[in-house]
Design a protein around this motif. Structure first.
Motif, PDB file in Angstrom:
ATOM      1  N   SER A 156      44.998  38.630  36.347  1.00 24.90           N
ATOM      2  CA  SER A 156      46.054  37.687  36.720  1.00 24.90           C
ATOM      3  C   SER A 156      46.206  36.544  35.726  1.00 24.90           C
ATOM      4  CB  SER A 156      45.791  37.130  38.125  1.00 24.90           C
ATOM      5  OG  SER A 156      44.536  36.492  38.187  1.00 24.90           O
ATOM      6  N   ARG A 157      45.184  36.285  34.943  1.00 29.20           N
ATOM      7  CA  ARG A 157      45.273  35.167  33.990  1.00 29.20           C
ATOM      8  C   ARG A 157      44.167  35.292  32.943  1.00 29.20           C
ATOM      9  NH1 ARG A 157      43.207  32.970  38.906  1.00 29.20           N
ATOM     10  NH2 ARG A 157      41.039  32.315  38.611  1.00 29.20           N
ATOM     11  N   THR A 201      36.066  30.168  25.607  1.00 30.51           N
ATOM     12  CA  THR A 201      37.451  30.627  25.482  1.00 30.51           C
ATOM     13  C   THR A 201      38.329  29.765  26.384  1.00 30.51           C
ATOM     14  OG1 THR A 201      36.581  32.858  25.150  1.00 30.51           O
ATOM     15  CG2 THR A 201      38.932  32.671  25.626  1.00 30.51           C
ATOM     16  N   ARG A 230      42.665  39.134  43.150  1.00 26.49           N
ATOM     17  CA  ARG A 230      42.549  39.021  44.608  1.00 26.49           C
ATOM     18  C   ARG A 230      43.888  39.127  45.309  1.00 26.49           C
ATOM     19  NH1 ARG A 230      38.435  34.079  44.467  1.00 26.49           N
ATOM     20  NH2 ARG A 230      39.580  33.861  42.525  1.00 26.49           N
ATOM     21  N   ASN A 283      36.787  42.914  33.804  1.00 27.27           N
ATOM     22  CA  ASN A 283      36.796  41.560  33.248  1.00 27.27           C
ATOM     23  C   ASN A 283      36.593  40.474  34.298  1.00 27.27           C
ATOM     24  OD1 ASN A 283      38.024  39.257  31.420  1.00 27.27           O
ATOM     25  ND2 ASN A 283      39.327  39.375  33.248  1.00 27.27           N
ATOM     26  N   TYR A 306      24.953  32.404  36.447  1.00 28.99           N
ATOM     27  CA  TYR A 306      25.990  33.033  35.620  1.00 28.99           C
ATOM     28  C   TYR A 306      25.335  33.774  34.448  1.00 28.99           C
ATOM     29  CZ  TYR A 306      30.171  33.321  32.636  1.00 28.99           C
ATOM     30  OH  TYR A 306      31.211  33.761  31.842  1.00 28.99           O
ATOM     31  N   ILE A 342      41.554  35.778  30.043  1.00 28.48           N
ATOM     32  CA  ILE A 342      41.166  36.888  29.175  1.00 28.48           C
ATOM     33  C   ILE A 342      41.685  38.214  29.727  1.00 28.48           C
ATOM     34  CG2 ILE A 342      39.173  38.180  28.310  1.00 28.48           C
ATOM     35  CD1 ILE A 342      37.643  35.468  28.232  1.00 28.48           C
ATOM     36  N   THR A 360      40.582  29.032  28.935  1.00 31.74           N
ATOM     37  CA  THR A 360      41.199  29.660  30.113  1.00 31.74           C
ATOM     38  C   THR A 360      41.050  28.721  31.306  1.00 31.74           C
ATOM     39  OG1 THR A 360      39.159  30.677  30.912  1.00 31.74           O
ATOM     40  CG2 THR A 360      40.442  31.963  29.309  1.00 31.74           C
ATOM     41  N   LYS A 410      25.345  37.798  33.598  1.00 32.16           N
ATOM     42  CA  LYS A 410      25.956  38.287  32.360  1.00 32.16           C
ATOM     43  C   LYS A 410      24.933  39.064  31.524  1.00 32.16           C
ATOM     44  CE  LYS A 410      30.029  36.944  33.226  1.00 32.16           C
ATOM     45  NZ  LYS A 410      31.142  37.907  33.298  1.00 32.16           N
ATOM     46  N   ASP A 417      39.234  41.663  46.693  1.00 32.52           N
ATOM     47  CA  ASP A 417      38.219  40.649  46.385  1.00 32.52           C
ATOM     48  C   ASP A 417      36.920  41.356  45.999  1.00 32.52           C
ATOM     49  OD1 ASP A 417      36.286  38.680  46.353  1.00 32.52           O
ATOM     50  OD2 ASP A 417      37.030  37.672  48.153  1.00 32.52           O
ATOM     51  N   LEU A 418      36.526  41.202  44.735  1.00 39.47           N
ATOM     52  CA  LEU A 418      35.338  41.900  44.245  1.00 39.47           C
ATOM     53  C   LEU A 418      34.040  41.329  44.810  1.00 39.47           C
ATOM     54  CD1 LEU A 418      36.585  42.475  40.612  1.00 39.47           C
ATOM     55  CD2 LEU A 418      35.894  44.273  42.216  1.00 39.47           C
TER      56      LEU A 418
HETATM   57  N1  LIG Z   1      36.499  31.640  29.428  1.00 37.33           N
HETATM   58  C1  LIG Z   1      35.332  31.730  28.782  1.00 37.33           C
HETATM   59  O1  LIG Z   1      34.932  30.818  28.023  1.00 37.33           O
HETATM   60  C2  LIG Z   1      34.482  32.958  28.956  1.00 37.33           C
HETATM   61  C3  LIG Z   1      33.408  33.114  28.072  1.00 37.33           C
HETATM   62  C4  LIG Z   1      32.611  34.233  28.196  1.00 37.33           C
HETATM   63  C5  LIG Z   1      32.881  35.179  29.161  1.00 37.33           C
HETATM   64  N2  LIG Z   1      33.931  35.009  30.014  1.00 37.33           N
HETATM   65  C6  LIG Z   1      34.159  36.038  31.028  1.00 37.33           C
HETATM   66  O2  LIG Z   1      35.444  36.580  30.850  1.00 37.33           O
HETATM   67  C7  LIG Z   1      35.963  36.983  32.113  1.00 37.33           C
HETATM   68  C8  LIG Z   1      37.316  36.349  32.331  1.00 37.33           C
HETATM   69  O3  LIG Z   1      37.161  34.948  32.240  1.00 37.33           O
HETATM   70  P1  LIG Z   1      38.406  33.937  32.209  1.00 37.33           P
HETATM   71  O4  LIG Z   1      37.946  32.766  31.462  1.00 37.33           O
HETATM   72  O5  LIG Z   1      39.648  34.638  31.822  1.00 37.33           O
HETATM   73  O6  LIG Z   1      38.446  33.542  33.768  1.00 37.33           O
HETATM   74  P2  LIG Z   1      39.616  33.028  34.718  1.00 37.33           P
HETATM   75  O7  LIG Z   1      40.712  32.413  33.929  1.00 37.33           O
HETATM   76  O8  LIG Z   1      38.957  32.235  35.770  1.00 37.33           O
HETATM   77  O9  LIG Z   1      40.154  34.393  35.354  1.00 37.33           O
HETATM   78  C9  LIG Z   1      39.278  35.132  36.160  1.00 37.33           C
HETATM   79  C10 LIG Z   1      39.974  36.381  36.641  1.00 37.33           C
HETATM   80  O10 LIG Z   1      39.078  37.054  37.547  1.00 37.33           O
HETATM   81  C11 LIG Z   1      39.732  37.224  38.807  1.00 37.33           C
HETATM   82  N3  LIG Z   1      38.770  37.045  39.888  1.00 37.33           N
HETATM   83  C12 LIG Z   1      37.970  35.967  40.104  1.00 37.33           C
HETATM   84  N4  LIG Z   1      37.244  36.156  41.215  1.00 37.33           N
HETATM   85  C13 LIG Z   1      37.583  37.374  41.703  1.00 37.33           C
HETATM   86  C14 LIG Z   1      37.187  38.123  42.838  1.00 37.33           C
HETATM   87  N5  LIG Z   1      36.268  37.640  43.700  1.00 37.33           N
HETATM   88  N6  LIG Z   1      37.749  39.331  43.040  1.00 37.33           N
HETATM   89  C15 LIG Z   1      38.677  39.809  42.181  1.00 37.33           C
HETATM   90  N7  LIG Z   1      39.095  39.153  41.084  1.00 37.33           N
HETATM   91  C16 LIG Z   1      38.563  37.946  40.873  1.00 37.33           C
HETATM   92  C17 LIG Z   1      40.800  36.148  38.843  1.00 37.33           C
HETATM   93  O11 LIG Z   1      41.867  36.574  39.662  1.00 37.33           O
HETATM   94  P3  LIG Z   1      42.357  35.817  40.985  1.00 37.33           P
HETATM   95  O12 LIG Z   1      41.751  34.445  41.014  1.00 37.33           O
HETATM   96  O13 LIG Z   1      43.850  35.829  40.821  1.00 37.33           O
HETATM   97  O14 LIG Z   1      41.857  36.708  42.085  1.00 37.33           O
HETATM   98  C18 LIG Z   1      41.247  36.101  37.397  1.00 37.33           C
HETATM   99  O15 LIG Z   1      42.183  37.102  37.124  1.00 37.33           O
HETATM  100  C19 LIG Z   1      34.921  36.581  33.159  1.00 37.33           C
HETATM  101  O16 LIG Z   1      34.090  37.680  33.469  1.00 37.33           O
HETATM  102  C20 LIG Z   1      34.108  35.519  32.439  1.00 37.33           C
HETATM  103  O17 LIG Z   1      32.797  35.425  32.941  1.00 37.33           O
HETATM  104  C21 LIG Z   1      34.741  33.909  29.934  1.00 37.33           C
END
Ligand SMILES: NC(=O)c1ccc[n+]([C@@H]2O[C@H](COP(=O)([O-])OP(=O)(O)OC[C@H]3O[C@@H](n4cnc5c(N)ncnc54)[C@H](OP(=O)(O)O)[C@@H]3O)[C@@H](O)[C@H]2O)c1
Length: 288
Positions: free
Chosen positions: A31-32, A213, A54, A106, A180, A34, A215, A184, A79-80
Motif C-alpha cells: 500500500s505504500r 529508507t 490490511r 515486504n 525488530y 518500499i 517511508t 529481521k 492482517d498478517l
Molecule cells: N523504511 C526503512 O528504513 C526500512 C529499512 C529496512 C527494512 N525495512 C523493511 O521494509 C519493509 C517495508 O517497510 P516500509 O518502510 O515501506 O514500511 P511502511 O511504509 O510502514 O509500509 C509497511 C507496509 O506493510 C503493511 N503492513 C503493516 N502491518 C501489516 C499487517 N499487520 N498486515 C498486513 N500488512 C501490513 C502496510 O500496509 P497497511 O498499513 O496498509 O496494512 C504497508 O503496506 C518492512 O518489512 C520493513 O521492516 C524498512
C-alpha cells in the motif's frame, strides 16, 4: 523439479534478464513505501501483480500505478498479525493470477504504542512481551507461514523468486530496536536456509536488507532534523535511501542468486559506519 533456466543469450541480452514479462507476482505491504515501489517496479518489468495490505482501499493508488503500466492488479486484504492470513494471501494471489513466480514478502512493522501508529524506540529493559509478540508475529511468524504456503505454488514456476524484506538491522546490532532486529535476523536465516533446501526445486530465496529508507515507517526520524542528522552521521553515503532504490534490487534478485543477504544500506553496516574519522555526534537516546 523445474528445468534449469537458460542462460541469457543474444536474444535477450543482459538487460533482458531483468524483464519478467508474463510473470505473476505477489507483493505484501504494497500500500505504500518500499512495497508500493516493488509492486510498480515489477509491473514495469512485465509482471501482473497481486497487492496485499490490511485494507483493499489502501492499495488503490498502487493498483492504479500497476494498471497504468498495462499490467493486471489484484487487491488482497488481510492482517498478517492474524495466523492464516499469509496462507490466504498466497492462495488468493495464485488463484486470481493463475500461479505465482515472484513473491516479495515486504510487509513488516516496528513495535508501536497503544495507538497502533507511534513507533516504540526504547531500551530493551523497558520493552515488554506485548511489543515483542506484535513484531515477531507480523515480521517472523507470518514470513514462515507465507514461505510454507508459497513453496508448492512457486515450484510450478520455471523462474521462481521469493524475497523476504529483512533489514540491515538483521545483520548488525540495532540497540533500542531489539525485537525488530531479532525478527529481521530470523528472516535472513529463514531465507538462507530455504534457499539451500529449495534450490533443486528451482526456487531462489533471498533476504533483502535495506538501511534507512524514507517511508512512513521512518517518518518519526526523517521528519525530525536532529534525529535524521544523527542517523545519517552513521551512513557513509550520508543520505536516506529512496524506496525505488530498494525496489530495483527485487528485479535483480530473480537471477543466478540464492541465499544471499543483499545489504543495501549506503554503507551503514561497514565497520564503525565507515565514517573515515568523522566523529559521530552523541546519541540523543539514553543508553539502555
Ligand atoms: N523504511 C526503512 O528504513 C526500512 C529499512 C529496512 C527494512 N525495512 C523493511 O521494509 C519493509 C517495508 O517497510 P516500509 O518502510 O515501506 O514500511 P511502511 O511504509 O510502514 O509500509 C509497511 C507496509 O506493510 C503493511 N503492513 C503493516 N502491518 C501489516 C499487517 N499487520 N498486515 C498486513 N500488512 C501490513 C502496510 O500496509 P497497511 O498499513 O496498509 O496494512 C504497508 O503496506 C518492512 O518489512 C520493513 O521492516 C524498512
Amino acid at each position: 523439479m523445474n528445468a534449469p533456466a537458460p542462460p541469457p543469450g543474444p536474444a535477450i541480452g543482459v538487460l533482458g534478464t531483468f524483464r519478467l514479462d508474463g510473470a505473476r507476482a505477489l507483493v505484501t505491504g504494497a500500500s505504500r513505501g518500499i512495497g508500493r515501489a516493488c509492486a510498480v517496479a515489477l509491473a514495469d518489468a512485465g509482471c501482473d501483480v497481486a497487492l496485499a495490505a490490511r485494507s483493499a482501499e489502501a492499495l488503490a493508488a498502487t493498483a492504479a500505478a500497476v494498471e497504468a503500466r498495462g499490467r493486471k492488479a489484484v487487491l488482497l486484504a488481510g492482517d498478517l498479525g492474524v495466523p492464516g492470513t499469509a496462507r490466504a494471501l498466497v492462495e488468493g494471489a495464485a488463484a486470481a493470477l493463475g500461479g505465482l513466480g515472484v513473491v516479495v514478502h515486504n510487509a513488516g512493522v516496528l513495535p508501536t504504542a497503544a495507538d497502533g501508529a507511534t513507533p516504540v524506540v526504547a531500551p530493551f529493559t523497558e520493552s515488554d512481551r506485548h511489543g515483542w509478540e506484535q513484531v515477531i508475529g507480523v515480521n517472523l511468524h507470518a514470513s514462515a507461514e507465507l514461505c510454507r504456503a508459497a513453496h508448492p505454488v512457486l515450484a510450478e514456476s520455471p523462474r521462481a523468486s521469493l524475497v523476504l524484506m529483512s533489514s540491515v538491522a538483521g545483520v548488525i546490532a540495532a540497540p533500542l530496536l531489539e525485537a525488530y532486529a531479532a525478527s529481521k535476523a530470523a528472516q535472513v536465516s529463514l531465507a538462507r536456509t530455504l534457499a539451500a533446501a529449495w534450490a533443486r526445486t528451482g526456487i531462489r530465496v533471498n533476504p533483502l536488507c535495506p538501511g534507512w529508507t524514507r517511508t512512513d515507517m521512518t517518518s518519526f526520524a526523517h521528519t525530525s532534523g536532529p534525529l535524521s542528522d544523527w542517523l545519517l552521521a552513521h551512513v557513509p553515503l550520508g543520505r536516506w535511501a529512496h524506496p525505488d532504490e530498494v525496489a530495483a534490487a527485487t528485479l535483480f534478485l530473480p537471477s543466478y542468486l540464492t541465499g544471499h543477504a543483499l545489504v543495501l544500506d549506503g554503507g551503514l553496516s561497514l565497520a564503525d559506519g565507515g565514517l573515515a574519522g568523522i566523529p559521530k555526534p552523541p546519541s540523543s537516546f539514553a543508553a539502555p
